[in-house]
Design a protein around this motif. Structure first.
Motif, PDB file in Angstrom:
ATOM      1  N   TYR A   1     -11.087  35.307 -66.267  1.00 49.60           N
ATOM      2  CA  TYR A   1     -10.790  33.956 -66.730  1.00 49.60           C
ATOM      3  C   TYR A   1     -11.900  33.365 -67.589  1.00 49.60           C
ATOM      4  CZ  TYR A   1      -6.661  33.875 -63.767  1.00 49.60           C
ATOM      5  OH  TYR A   1      -5.435  34.148 -63.221  1.00 49.60           O
TER       6      TYR A   1
ATOM      7  N   LEU B   1      -7.416  40.623 -66.584  1.00 52.68           N
ATOM      8  CA  LEU B   1      -7.091  39.956 -65.314  1.00 52.68           C
ATOM      9  C   LEU B   1      -6.705  40.945 -64.219  1.00 52.68           C
ATOM     10  CD1 LEU B   1      -5.019  36.908 -66.685  1.00 52.68           C
ATOM     11  CD2 LEU B   1      -7.441  36.955 -66.056  1.00 52.68           C
TER      12      LEU B   1
ATOM     13  N   SER C   1      -6.950  27.432 -65.053  1.00 54.28           N
ATOM     14  CA  SER C   1      -7.621  27.905 -66.254  1.00 54.28           C
ATOM     15  C   SER C   1      -6.937  27.287 -67.459  1.00 54.28           C
ATOM     16  CB  SER C   1      -7.559  29.438 -66.335  1.00 54.28           C
ATOM     17  OG  SER C   1      -8.153  29.905 -67.534  1.00 54.28           O
TER      18      SER C   1
END
Length: 397
Positions: free
Chosen positions: A152, A178, A319
């Motif tokens: 992130y 991710l 995020s």
């Protein structure tokens, strides 16, 4: 009772506030190595890096609040060692006796080894206000940025750099971005978002070194390719700050090992936030999140005052990337089924394990996030097929 808190981040500020609100009237000292009062870290790689937020908006409390609460705030003071037998914390500016000591030390960013160019000028990490104050002036339109790591923080920094007009290449050694924190479906949505904004993403390829002698000039990949760049950001994760605990002889296990109440192996020393782990589902859990830091710090404050209240993690994260807000509730580790609703720019991804809802990722879908979060925290699991088919998610409640 004399309480000393070491570390001056979100957990420390939350703990200090809770102690005073819960009636602790004795001496309370908060010690931080940075010269700035406790501030928010998440906006560092978002609004602050973009220049949309000033330091005043980052601060967790107003300038006069600490004095009003009779909290001794000692900044730019580094903790050196703990003497557990004497119950004294030693810093570079003095000795601090305590009856209860709380370690809210956070984490530090990983860097590549020096031999791989990890300390070259022009290479950066993102963790502190000082890190961003050094990085931000370098992010000028037309320059080339290489981001190492597809988590992130790396993705947020890449998004900011693209908005500022830089050419951005993000390199992830794992098969996909991710990989540690989200399923393939969420990763695909985020990858498409970045690609649409002109970020080049390279997955499944490792780097052999950051190139350059006097300064970083790019990235050398293990397949022989060279990625030119004037700026390099290392977004390869963090390590919990455990050195102070280790020299004091405290037990370590994925951070500073605490019990379910936040107490370490020394009954007078407590831990909370990114540096601490607790027993969880047969292993140990360490949450790197604002929500986790606040909740655990408040539970520890209560327990220092005698509450005996076990901390029950309720993970949530977020995020911001380009015009997309990704909100996450729960932990998706160990899922065996994924249900996706919708597609970009508004979608949600639901994680199930043995038909039990364990996490939700919501992209520009606050309704799905709130409903999923309520279900998870209530221990209620809708049928996966119902999640996929129902027109109105509210019916799941």
């Amino acid at each position: 009772m004399r309480i000393v808190i070491v570390g001056a981040g979100q957990a420390a500020a939350s703990m200090a506030a809770r102690l005073r609100a819960s009636g602790h009237d004795g001496p309370l000292t908060l010690i931080g190595a940075e010269p700035v009062a406790p501030y928010q870290r998440p906006p560092l790689s978002k609004g602050y890096l973009l220049g949309e937020m000033g330091v005043d908006r980052l601060l967790l409390r107003g300038e006069g609040w600490w004095a009003e609460q009779r909290i001794e705030l000692r900044l730019a003071e580094r903790a050196l060692r703990i003497d557990p037998a004497a119950r004294v914390l030693v810093t570079d500016r003095g000795h601090h006796p305590y009856d209860a000591l709380a370690l809210t030390l956070g984490a530090r960013p990983r860097r590549l080894p020096v031999a791989m160019g990890g300390e070259l000028p022009g290479t950066h990490v993102i963790r502190s206000l000082a890190d961003i104050d050094v990085l931000a002036p370098e992010l000028r339109a037309g320059r080339r940025l290489a981001v190492i790591g597809g988590g992130y923080v790396g993705l947020e920094a890449a998004a900011v750099a693209r908005k500022l007009g830089l050419e951005v290449t993000l390199i992830e050694a794992a098969p996909r971005i991710l990989g540690r924190v989200a399923c393939a479906e969420t990763a695909a949505l985020v990858r498409d978002l970045h690609s649409a904004h002109g970020t080049t993403i390279l997955e499944g390829i490792a780097i052999s070194a950051i190139a350059g002698t006097e300064r970083a000039t790019g990235i050398q990949l293990t397949d022989g390719r060279h990625i030119p760049a004037e700026i390099v950001i290392q977004g390869i994760g963090v390590l919990p700050e455990t050195d102070l605990a280790a020299t004091a002889g405290l037990a370590l296990d994925n951070g500073i090992a605490a019990d379910g109440f936040g107490r370490t192996s020394d009954p007078a020393i407590w831990a909370a936030g990114d540096c601490a782990s607790i027993p969880h589902q047969g292993g140990r859990l360490r949450l790197e999140s604002v929500g986790g830091a606040i909740d655990m710090a408040e539970a520890v404050a209560d327990n220092i005052l005698g509450a005996s209240r076990p901390w029950q993690p309720k993970p949530w994260f977020w995020s911001d990337q380009f015009d997309t807000k990704l909100q996450i509730a729960g932990l998706g580790t160990g899922h065996d089924r994924i249900v996706q609703r919708g597609a970009a720019p508004s979608a949600s991804v639901w994680y199930f394990r043995q038909n039990r809802l364990i996490a939700v990722d919501a992209l520009n879908d606050p309704r799905a996030y709130m409903i999923g979060k309520r279900l998870i925290e209530a221990g209620r699991s809708p049928d996966p097929d119902a999640v996929a088919a129902t027109p109105d998610l509210k019916a799941l409640l």
